[in-house]
Design a protein around this motif. Structure first.
Motif, PDB file in Angstrom:
ATOM      1  N   ALA A 162      -9.271 -15.136  -0.017  1.00 28.20           N
ATOM      2  CA  ALA A 162      -8.913 -15.268   1.403  1.00 28.20           C
ATOM      3  C   ALA A 162      -7.697 -14.395   1.720  1.00 28.20           C
ATOM      4  CB  ALA A 162      -8.624 -16.728   1.729  1.00 28.20           C
ATOM      5  N   MET A 163      -6.761 -14.341   0.764  1.00 25.96           N
ATOM      6  CA  MET A 163      -5.568 -13.524   0.971  1.00 25.96           C
ATOM      7  C   MET A 163      -5.943 -12.036   0.989  1.00 25.96           C
ATOM      8  SD  MET A 163      -1.963 -13.991  -0.999  1.00 25.96           S
ATOM      9  CE  MET A 163      -1.403 -15.567  -0.458  1.00 25.96           C
ATOM     10  N   ALA A 164      -6.847 -11.665   0.093  1.00 26.32           N
ATOM     11  CA  ALA A 164      -7.289 -10.252   0.054  1.00 26.32           C
ATOM     12  C   ALA A 164      -7.988  -9.896   1.367  1.00 26.32           C
ATOM     13  CB  ALA A 164      -8.220 -10.031  -1.134  1.00 26.32           C
ATOM     14  N   ALA A 165      -8.781 -10.823   1.907  1.00 25.78           N
ATOM     15  CA  ALA A 165      -9.478 -10.567   3.177  1.00 25.78           C
ATOM     16  C   ALA A 165      -8.464 -10.427   4.311  1.00 25.78           C
ATOM     17  CB  ALA A 165     -10.464 -11.691   3.465  1.00 25.78           C
ATOM     18  N   ALA A 166      -7.423 -11.261   4.265  1.00 22.75           N
ATOM     19  CA  ALA A 166      -6.380 -11.182   5.305  1.00 22.75           C
ATOM     20  C   ALA A 166      -5.690  -9.814   5.265  1.00 22.75           C
ATOM     21  CB  ALA A 166      -5.359 -12.299   5.111  1.00 22.75           C
ATOM     22  N   VAL A 167      -5.428  -9.323   4.070  1.00 21.11           N
ATOM     23  CA  VAL A 167      -4.776  -8.011   3.926  1.00 21.11           C
ATOM     24  C   VAL A 167      -5.645  -6.930   4.565  1.00 21.11           C
ATOM     25  CG1 VAL A 167      -4.104  -6.241   2.250  1.00 21.11           C
ATOM     26  CG2 VAL A 167      -3.439  -8.634   1.892  1.00 21.11           C
ATOM     27  N   HIS A 168      -6.954  -6.997   4.299  1.00 19.75           N
ATOM     28  CA  HIS A 168      -7.882  -6.042   4.909  1.00 19.75           C
ATOM     29  C   HIS A 168      -7.803  -6.128   6.431  1.00 19.75           C
ATOM     30  CE1 HIS A 168     -11.188  -3.294   3.998  1.00 19.75           C
ATOM     31  NE2 HIS A 168     -10.755  -3.423   2.760  1.00 19.75           N
ATOM     32  N   GLY A 169      -7.697  -7.370   6.926  1.00 17.96           N
ATOM     33  CA  GLY A 169      -7.615  -7.584   8.380  1.00 17.96           C
ATOM     34  C   GLY A 169      -6.369  -6.951   8.995  1.00 17.96           C
ATOM     35  N   PHE A 170      -5.263  -6.953   8.251  1.00 14.99           N
ATOM     36  CA  PHE A 170      -4.023  -6.350   8.784  1.00 14.99           C
ATOM     37  C   PHE A 170      -4.185  -4.835   8.945  1.00 14.99           C
ATOM     38  CE2 PHE A 170      -1.759  -9.836   6.180  1.00 14.99           C
ATOM     39  CZ  PHE A 170      -1.938 -10.751   7.197  1.00 14.99           C
TER      40      PHE A 170
END
Ligand code: MLT
Length: 262
Positions: A162-170
């Motif tokens: 989930a954290m990796a996906a959030a980073v992609h979102g940023f």
């Protein structure tokens, strides 16, 4: 929220009241990287986090964007928001911008926090590689940079999907023209090492112990060169330390803000 600053629309977050903190994201990121600081500090401080021009939701401008141009945008936003002097927190490229700001507008600074960043300029080879990447972005789009950098933002041991996906979102909103402008601006930036010794505000330097993009040794060197600077190296954290280890990061920032009276 949106403000017109130096002729372009800058998107920003502005929450809370108290001593002002201005958080500046890195490359090719956006202000969402500071979401855990906005949440934690708005009870005690005014927390402002813009998207730098060309990144996130801010408007794009053509051509290279020198670090001093980003710094001028921050100064313009401060005037628009009537913040007065504040504490500037810059991550990575945001740290390059913070150092350019400290040189150009010393009277506008009360404190400085340098996170996962460094003072030196690009080596000639590094600058050549950035220009080559900029050309690739021109033909293939921002994904060239996003796909290369996203996996390096967190500690290698971090398996939180989930954290990796959030980073992609940023990184997702970054527009090619903005990414190219920032790459070319970083390639031509000055070596800030020369003015570290002249910084006259309380300074905190924070590094992620497992940062492979800008290793903690860079933070150690900066902390030694800046008069009175404090250094905090946070375990189990990669490049995006404020997001990945937010509790430890926020605790370090609270302690330092309290000790500096900011
Ligand atoms: C950043 O996170 O802002 C970049 O990694 C900085 C850089 O490429 O020098």
């Amino acid at each position: 929220m949106l403000a017109t600053v130096n002729g372009i629309q800058i998107a920003y977050t502005d929450e809370g009241a108290g001593g002002p903190l201005l958080f500046v994201h890195g490359f090719p990121l956006s202000r969402g990287t500071w979401s855990k600081q906005v949440a934690a500090f708005q009870a005690s401080h005014r927390v402002i986090a813009p998207d730098l021009r060309g990144l996130g939701d801010s408007e794009v401008s053509p051509g290279p964007i020198p670090m001093g141009r980003f710094a001028k945008d921050l100064h313009g936003l401060m005037q628009h928001l009537k913040t007065g002097p504040l504490t500037l927190v810059g991550h990575s490229m945001g740290g390059y911008v913070a150092l350019a700001f400290a040189k150009a507008y010393p009277e506008a600074l009360k404190g400085l926090v340098l996170v996962g960043t460094k003072a030196g300029a690009d080596s000639p080879e590094g600058a050549t590689a950035r220009r080559a990447t900029a050309e690739k972005v021109r033909t293939e789009g921002s994904s060239v940079v996003v796909d290369a950098m996203a996996p390096k933002m967190l500690a290698a041991s971090n398996t939180d999907a989930a954290m990796a996906a959030a980073v992609h979102g940023f990184m997702a909103p970054s527009k090619p023209e903005g990414v190219i402008g920032a790459l070319l601006g970083m390639a031509e930036r000055e070596d800030a090492g020369a003015w570290l010794g002249m910084l006259q505000v309380p300074t905190l330097v924070i590094a992620g112990a497992d940062d492979t993009i800008i290793p903690p040794s860079e933070s150690e060197a900066m902390a030694k060169a800046i008069p009175g600077a404090q250094l905090k190296v946070i375990p189990k954290a990669g490049h995006l330390v404020a997001f990945e280890q937010a509790d430890a990061f926020n605790a370090a920032l609270v302690d330092w803000l309290n000790s500096a009276g900011l």
